[in-house]
Design an enzyme around this catalytic site. Structure first.
Site, PDB file in Angstrom:
ATOM      1  N   GLY A 149      72.149  17.123   2.854  1.00  0.00           N
ATOM      2  CA  GLY A 149      71.579  18.453   2.781  1.00  0.00           C
ATOM      3  C   GLY A 149      71.010  18.861   4.129  1.00  0.00           C
ATOM      4  N   CYS A 150      70.914  20.160   4.355  1.00  0.00           N
ATOM      5  CA  CYS A 150      70.441  20.654   5.650  1.00  0.00           C
ATOM      6  C   CYS A 150      68.957  20.349   5.870  1.00  0.00           C
ATOM      7  CB  CYS A 150      70.727  22.146   5.794  1.00  0.00           C
ATOM      8  SG  CYS A 150      70.182  23.165   4.401  1.00  0.00           S
TER       9      CYS A 150
END
Length: 347
Positions: A149-150
């Site tokens: 995930g970012c």
């Protein structure tokens, strides 16, 4: 390595296709698929690709990819990835998954945070978390890579050297992140309309954001402490791209800024996409816009004996598509920096 992108009209997919358009070779884009837009050109969704990729979207089905591709990139929502991954692996198609379905090693943790049954928990132990800075050798040989995930990517990079060196109290970590609106995806959402977000900053997912266990999983492993916990608050920002994370934690001992900087510089010295900023400088999103680069700035608040780290990355770059290409390069046996060595866009 011939690849297919499943769910090719998403922002992350379009960014990956853009990066592949300038790739020096060794990875070939064979097919683009969509559940709902088969028969249309990818250019109708991404006019920036005109002249670089003119593939027509195909119907999403495992049988249409069988025998045609070596690997598939899945850009589909969580839960949906579980519909495809087991079947693709059965057909000897390697998978890089953008969703959260295979990031967490514990099925119960996944089910708790995502309110969904995990239908292939037997694959969790063999899935490799797609952060080359931690797992590049495993990624190279993996059949299933879970793209990070970012927000967790920025949080891990902000804190990794500190937890590895055990210079912070890892029971009192606070992570505060600001993200561009592209992080919410392409689907129409009233909360991310221009009229709702322009001249507006808002926190969301307070004490409940689904990226929290992902951050804890990777930082726990780095610290060797299964009890490590983080408090995480993300914010929408009135910008298109970028993440700025500020991480705070009490220091376990007094430490000078120069010593702290040396810890970070030493850890990231051989990482091609992470730059430790000079002492006194803080990270900013514009400096990494459109790139796979990560800027990390360190500071010490001596008055309260606290570490403060800022970390900036592009949520569609190193936070998604750039990381995916870095992983694909490793899976294809290529230089992991291929097609990714360029600076951010200024101004």
């Amino acid at each position: 390595m011939k690849i297919a992108v499943v769910g090719a009209t998403s922002y992350t997919s379009i960014e990956l296709i853009r990066l592949l358009a300038a790739h020096p070779g060794g990875i070939e884009l064979e097919a683009l698929t969509s559940r709902t837009e088969a028969g249309r050109s990818i250019v109708s969704f991404a006019p920036n690709l005109r002249g670089y990729c003119d593939l027509t979207l195909e119907k999403t089905a495992v049988e249409t990819l069988q025998g045609r591709v070596d690997a598939a990139v899945l850009a589909v929502p969580h839960r949906a990835a579980m519909e495809y991954v087991p079947a693709l692996l059965k057909e000897s198609v390697r998978v890089l998954d953008f969703s959260a379905d295979y990031r967490l090693k514990d099925a119960e943790t996944y089910e708790s945070w995502y309110a969904a049954e995990h239908t292939s928990p037997e694959l969790l132990s063999s899935a490799v978390y797609g952060l080359p800075e931690l797992y590049r050798q495993k990624i190279a040989g993996a059949d299933l890579v879970a793209n990070p995930g970012c927000y967790p990517t920025s949080a891990v990079f902000a804190l990794l050297p500190a937890v590895e060196e055990r210079i912070i109290d890892d029971s009192a970590i606070v992570i505060d992140s600001k993200s561009g609106l592209s992080g919410a995806g392409r689907k129409l959402n009233e909360k991310t309309l221009f009229s709702a977000r322009q001249e507006n900053v808002a926190a969301y997912g307070i004490a409940s954001h689904r990226h929290t266990p992902e951050m804890e999983q990777e930082l726990q492993a780095a610290a060797g402490n299964p009890d490590l916990r983080v408090g995480f608050t993300p914010h929408y920002m009135p910008m298109t791209r970028g993440i700025l994370t500020a991480a705070y934690a009490p220091l376990t001992r007094p430490i000078a800024l120069d010593e702290l900087h040396a810890v970070y510089e030493r850890r990231y010295a051989d990482e091609p996409f992470i730059q430790t900023l000079p002492p006194g400088e803080s990270a900013e999103t514009k400096a990494v816009y459109g790139s796979n680069n990560v800027h990390v700035g360190v500071a010490v608040d001596e008055r309260v004996n606290r570490l403060i780290v800022t970390c900036a990355l592009d949520n569609l770059g190193k936070g998604a598509a750039g990381a995916a290409l870095q992983n694909l390069n490793l899976m294809a046996g290529l230089d992991e920096t291929a097609g990714l060595r360029f600076p951010g866009v200024m101004p």
